[in-house]
Design an enzyme around this catalytic site. Structure first.
Site, PDB file in Angstrom:
ATOM      1  N   MET A 147      19.983  92.574  47.128  1.00  0.00           N
ATOM      2  CA  MET A 147      20.612  91.450  47.584  1.00  0.00           C
ATOM      3  C   MET A 147      20.703  90.459  46.057  1.00  0.00           C
ATOM      4  SD  MET A 147      20.768  91.574  51.435  1.00  0.00           S
ATOM      5  CE  MET A 147      21.139  89.817  50.551  1.00  0.00           C
ATOM      6  N   LYS A 175      27.286  84.741  45.390  1.00  0.00           N
ATOM      7  CA  LYS A 175      27.626  83.398  45.857  1.00  0.00           C
ATOM      8  C   LYS A 175      27.196  82.012  45.489  1.00  0.00           C
ATOM      9  CE  LYS A 175      28.414  84.721  50.246  1.00  0.00           C
ATOM     10  NZ  LYS A 175      29.868  84.953  50.660  1.00  0.00           N
ATOM     11  N   PRO A 207      23.022  90.996  44.113  1.00  0.00           N
ATOM     12  CA  PRO A 207      23.989  90.715  43.659  1.00  0.00           C
ATOM     13  C   PRO A 207      24.930  89.818  44.569  1.00  0.00           C
ATOM     14  CG  PRO A 207      23.599  93.314  43.082  1.00  0.00           C
ATOM     15  CD  PRO A 207      22.259  92.679  43.979  1.00  0.00           C
ATOM     16  N   TYR A 208      24.506  89.905  45.485  1.00  0.00           N
ATOM     17  CA  TYR A 208      25.119  89.107  46.059  1.00  0.00           C
ATOM     18  C   TYR A 208      24.396  87.578  46.598  1.00  0.00           C
ATOM     19  CZ  TYR A 208      25.332  87.684  50.956  1.00  0.00           C
ATOM     20  OH  TYR A 208      26.137  85.992  52.540  1.00  0.00           O
ATOM     21  N   TYR A 209      23.449  87.475  46.112  1.00  0.00           N
ATOM     22  CA  TYR A 209      23.055  86.156  45.814  1.00  0.00           C
ATOM     23  C   TYR A 209      23.388  85.823  44.883  1.00  0.00           C
ATOM     24  CZ  TYR A 209      19.410  86.426  49.812  1.00  0.00           C
ATOM     25  OH  TYR A 209      19.348  86.594  50.960  1.00  0.00           O
TER      26      TYR A 209
END
Ligand code: NAP
Length: 211
Positions: A122, A129, A124-126
């Site tokens: 997770m 964002k 890279p996603y956080y």
């Protein structure tokens, strides 16, 4: 208000378009596939095709507000996370700024306080964002950053908790997230604010008044 929804064909986006279509606002749905146009028209939206990986300034021109609900989704690689959730969002902010659109609402996500604590998959996603949110905070746009916890497809309850920091205690139906974005649009006390939302006890209007 003339409102552009980016990510309009998404699960939150569609519900937001429907709310805007039933309101006094004039909603334009940005979709990337012409097959999606009839669905948007049924929701009383004007439609424009545009892709965050290309030039979509034609979609932003003339809007009073942009609501960004797009995301690369769980089934694409990290490259798309960066290209859509981060760079696509930043491009939308830059385009809004250059075309004189003042209001910008970002559908983000609750982000762990320490990236190091997030599951490896997770991160890279956080990070994407967070980078987009930080960029938005540095603009002179009238922004609001809405950070929900895990999204579900349960029916909306209309009851939420909203605060700067809630953490991953529970989830929130996409229907309630769409309502929050809708109500945030004209709520000036949410300008320049970043807050988390989860299912909770307060009506959406009360929760938003207190963020
Ligand atoms: P979704 O159903 O996957 O919708 C995302 C939308 O973004 C889709 O309509 C998609 O278009 C669009 N999109 C993707 N790439 C694009 C591009 N290059 N150009 C233009 N549009 C593009 O997502 P959701 O469930 O509504 O969630 C909305 C947001 O909430 C996402 O940003 C997500 O990261 C965030 N969020 C999710 C969770 C969760 O638990 N899932 C939690 C917190 C926050 P197509 O319809 O053409 O595919």
């Amino acid at each position: 208000m003339k409102v552009l929804v980016i990510g309009a064909n998404g699960q939150v986006g569609k519900q937001l378009v429907e709310l805007l279509g039933k309101s006094e606002h004039e909603v334009t749905a940005m979709v990337r596939d012409t097959d999606q146009i009839p669905t948007m028209e049924k929701l009383s939206a004007k439609t424009v095709t545009g892709n965050l990986e290309k030039d979509f300034s034609h979609a932003v021109a003339g809007a009073d507000a942009v609501i960004f609900t797009a995301g690369s989704g769980a089934h694409t690689g990290y490259d798309k996370t960066i290209l859509i959730d981060q760079e696509g969002a930043i491009k939308a902010m830059d385009t809004a700024k250059s075309l004189g659109v003042k209001r910008f609402i970002m559908l983000s996500s609750i982000i762990p306080k320490r990236l190091a604590d997030a599951p490896e998959s997770m991160k890279p996603y956080y990070a994407a964002k967070n980078r987009a949110d930080e960029y938005l905070k540095g603009t002179n746009l009238d922004y609001t950053i809405v950070r929900p916890g895990r999204l579900t497809n349960e029916p909306g309850s209309g009851k939420i908790d909203a605060a700067v920091s809630l953490g991953y205690k529970s989830s929130i139906p996409r229907a309630d997230v769409a309502h929050v974005l809708f109500e945030t649009l004209e709520q000036e006390n949410t300008y320049s604010k970043t807050f988390e939302i989860l299912s909770g006890d307060d009506s959406i209007s009360k929760a938003l008044r207190n963020v």
